[in-house]
Design a protein around this motif. Structure first.
Motif, PDB file in Angstrom:
ATOM      1  N   ARG A  53      -4.323  -6.770   6.069  1.00  0.00           N
ATOM      2  CA  ARG A  53      -5.393  -7.196   5.175  1.00  0.00           C
ATOM      3  C   ARG A  53      -6.725  -6.819   5.820  1.00  0.00           C
ATOM      4  N   VAL A  75      -0.460  -3.512   0.837  1.00  0.00           N
ATOM      5  CA  VAL A  75       0.476  -3.424  -0.272  1.00  0.00           C
ATOM      6  C   VAL A  75      -0.177  -3.609  -1.637  1.00  0.00           C
ATOM      7  N   ASP A  76      -1.437  -4.041  -1.697  1.00  0.00           N
ATOM      8  CA  ASP A  76      -2.097  -4.200  -2.995  1.00  0.00           C
ATOM      9  C   ASP A  76      -3.603  -4.081  -2.811  1.00  0.00           C
ATOM     10  N   ASP A  77      -4.324  -4.123  -3.942  1.00  0.00           N
ATOM     11  CA  ASP A  77      -5.773  -3.960  -3.899  1.00  0.00           C
ATOM     12  C   ASP A  77      -6.459  -5.105  -3.160  1.00  0.00           C
ATOM     13  N   SER A  79      -5.432  -6.768  -0.551  1.00  0.00           N
ATOM     14  CA  SER A  79      -5.368  -6.551   0.891  1.00  0.00           C
ATOM     15  C   SER A  79      -6.296  -5.426   1.345  1.00  0.00           C
ATOM     16  N   ASN A  99      -1.917   1.113  -0.984  1.00  0.00           N
ATOM     17  CA  ASN A  99      -1.381   0.997  -2.335  1.00  0.00           C
ATOM     18  C   ASN A  99      -2.496   0.638  -3.314  1.00  0.00           C
ATOM     19  N   SER A 101      -3.156   0.422  -6.679  1.00  0.00           N
ATOM     20  CA  SER A 101      -2.240   0.456  -7.818  1.00  0.00           C
ATOM     21  C   SER A 101      -2.827  -0.081  -9.114  1.00  0.00           C
ATOM     22  N   SER A 102      -3.772  -0.986  -9.058  1.00  0.00           N
ATOM     23  CA  SER A 102      -4.264  -1.604 -10.282  1.00  0.00           C
ATOM     24  C   SER A 102      -5.580  -0.974 -10.709  1.00  0.00           C
ATOM     25  N   SER A 104      -8.423  -2.632 -10.730  1.00  0.00           N
ATOM     26  CA  SER A 104      -9.546  -3.339 -10.120  1.00  0.00           C
ATOM     27  C   SER A 104     -10.314  -2.408  -9.189  1.00  0.00           C
ATOM     28  N   SER A 124       0.393   6.549  -0.415  1.00  0.00           N
ATOM     29  CA  SER A 124       0.366   5.398  -1.316  1.00  0.00           C
ATOM     30  C   SER A 124       1.700   5.203  -2.016  1.00  0.00           C
ATOM     31  N   GLN A 125       2.596   6.195  -1.917  1.00  0.00           N
ATOM     32  CA  GLN A 125       3.920   6.067  -2.506  1.00  0.00           C
ATOM     33  C   GLN A 125       4.858   7.078  -1.865  1.00  0.00           C
ATOM     34  N   ASN A 143     -11.445   3.553  -7.753  1.00  0.00           N
ATOM     35  CA  ASN A 143     -11.539   2.685  -6.582  1.00  0.00           C
ATOM     36  C   ASN A 143     -12.887   2.711  -5.885  1.00  0.00           C
TER      37      ASN A 143
END
Length: 474
Positions: A53, A75-77, A79, A99, A101-102, A104, A124-125, A143
């Protein structure tokens, strides 16, 4: 005494001219492990390892100028959301999973000095394809658009799948890609945007692509330098004729020569465009008003064309000599010429026969259906039918649908021998027979003439009269 003075002097010189070593402090706060370096201008550089994070960095000093993350796992936006460091100018990610991914926007506008982002060996993947396992880096949302000072984006040794943000790309001053690979899909919006904003690719940055979007095994972009691919795309676009669409579809795997398609369908063309990309290998001029395709054989800009689509035009004839036509058919092993649905009545059949005879292994394909072929000219229809019957399956894929102009009969079914009886050329025996017949007719005519004179005038033929007269003298 002298030795002590000399030692003091050396120590003083060393201190004066030695570089100032920045203060380095190693911090450990729970799972936080960062090296903090302060230089002589009070600028702070932080290097952190194994983070999951970014918001845990808020306990660090607020005057950090450069932040480097190594072996991070985000693992996500959430963090990936940075604390508001007002002095932060550079962020560097190395060997990290990011990652995004969303939809946001985790990079807030209060990072007012952040001007440079660098990604090295990041992903990222993970995607498994027929070429292997790809650790792809992609940014699927907007982003970084809120960062007011962002000017530079660097990618080092990544497998870059895409940046889907044209606004971000256009506002950047420096877009550098060094090493690694780039997903070079011409139909992808992000890659077309890259061609517009003119990024810098190193010579070591290569293209990769999945075979699913390629049109054939002979075309590929894998292992092509990304800069070469991008420059070819730009030249293709710049030299494309007005109202037409030109696209790069791949490269030859070994020779690295490009495949470029020029599409000018349904735009009212009356003549073939004089200027097209010189690397063009195919064109589609269907559904226009063309009356001639001479440029295909004579214009040097068309010298690499091997697939020519000129169906549904107004072409009435092809006047081309054997040399030019042969040059066209020898450009590649599978040259294709689409001439269907025009106004053609005849073709230079003798040219095609000559080429087939001289190079039987040469493969070319012609499409001729939908034209009003002249089945009245016995010499032409006989030659056309012979070529179609002998070579139709190899060279003329639509040979069974080629029809006559008036009767609409399929050319291969025309009874040419009945329509046009064969006149066999005379040989020596024929001339001898004619000579014998002439002698016989002449002898018969002479006999009848003499018979008539004898009955009418009681005259014998002169040779009999002389023979009788000579007999009397004896």
């Amino acid at each position: 005494m002298v030795g002590s003075m000399w030692q003091l002097y050396c120590t003083t010189v060393f201190l004066l001219f030695s570089p100032v070593v920045p203060e380095t402090i190693v911090m450990h706060s729970d799972s936080l492990s960062c090296d903090i370096e302060r230089n002589e201008t009070d600028k702070v550089k932080i290097v952190c390892h194994n983070l999951d994070r970014l918001d845990t960095l808020q306990t660090l000093k607020q005057d950090v100028q450069q932040l480097t993350i190594i072996n991070g796992t985000f693992v996500d936006d959430v963090s990936l959301t940075l604390p508001p460091f007002p002095e932060l100018e550079h962020v560097i990610f190395k060997r990290s999973f990011l990652n995004f991914s969303s939809n946001s926007k985790p990079w807030p506008a209060n990072l007012i000095k952040l001007s440079s982002l660098t990604f090295e060996d990041c992903w990222s993947q993970k995607q498994r394809h027929e070429f292997g396992l790809f650790y792809e880096l992609s940014f699927k949302s907007e982003n970084f658009e809120l960062l007011p000072a962002l000017k530079t984006l660097n990618f080092y040794n990544n497998t870059l799948l895409g940046i889907h943000s044209i606004h971000l790309l256009k506002k950047l001053e420096h877009k550098n890609i060094e090493g690694g690979t780039v997903f070079c899909n011409c139909s992808d919006e992000w890659y077309r945007n890259w061609s517009e904003v003119d990024p810098h690719f190193s010579k070591e940055s290569l293209c990769y692509a999945y075979s699913s979007f390629l049109s054939g095994a002979c075309k590929t972009v894998n292992s092509i330098p990304a800069q070469t691919h991008l420059e070819t795309m730009k030249v293709t676009k710049e030299l494309c004729p007005p109202k037409c669409n030109c696209s790069l579809t791949g490269f030859k795997p070994i020779l690295k020569a490009p495949f470029v398609m020029v599409n000018c369908t349904n735009i009212g063309l009356k003549e073939m465009p004089e200027q097209i990309p010189p690397m063009a290998t195919s064109f589609d001029y269907r559904n226009n008003e063309l009356q001639s395709i001479d440029a295909l054989f004579k214009n040097p800009n068309y010298k690499r064309i091997v697939d020519a689509f000129v169906g549904s035009n107004k072409i009435e004839e092809i006047n081309i000599n054997k040399e030019l036509f042969s040059d066209f058919l020898h450009r590649k092993n599978d040259v294709v010429l689409h001439l269907e649905n025009n106004q053609l009545r005849k073709l230079p059949i003798e040219v095609l026969e000559y080429i087939i005879k001289m190079d039987k292994d040469r493969a070319f394909f012609m499409f001729l259906s939908g034209n009003p072929w002249d089945c009245v000219d016995c010499n032409f229809i006989r030659n056309l039918q012979t070529v179609l019957v002998r070579h139709g399956g190899k060279y003329y894929e639509d040979f069974h649908t080629i029809r006559c102009a008036v009767t609409n009969q399929r050319v291969i079914l025309v009874k040419v021998d009945e329509k046009c009886p064969i006149r066999r050329p005379m040989d020596t025996i024929d001339y001898l027979n004619i000579a014998v017949a002439l002698v016989f007719i002449s002898s018969l005519a002479n006999f009848l003439y003499n018979l008539h004179n004898y009955r009418t005038h009681n005259r014998l033929p002169w040779i009999i009269y002389r023979l009788r007269k000579g007999h009397q003298w004896n």
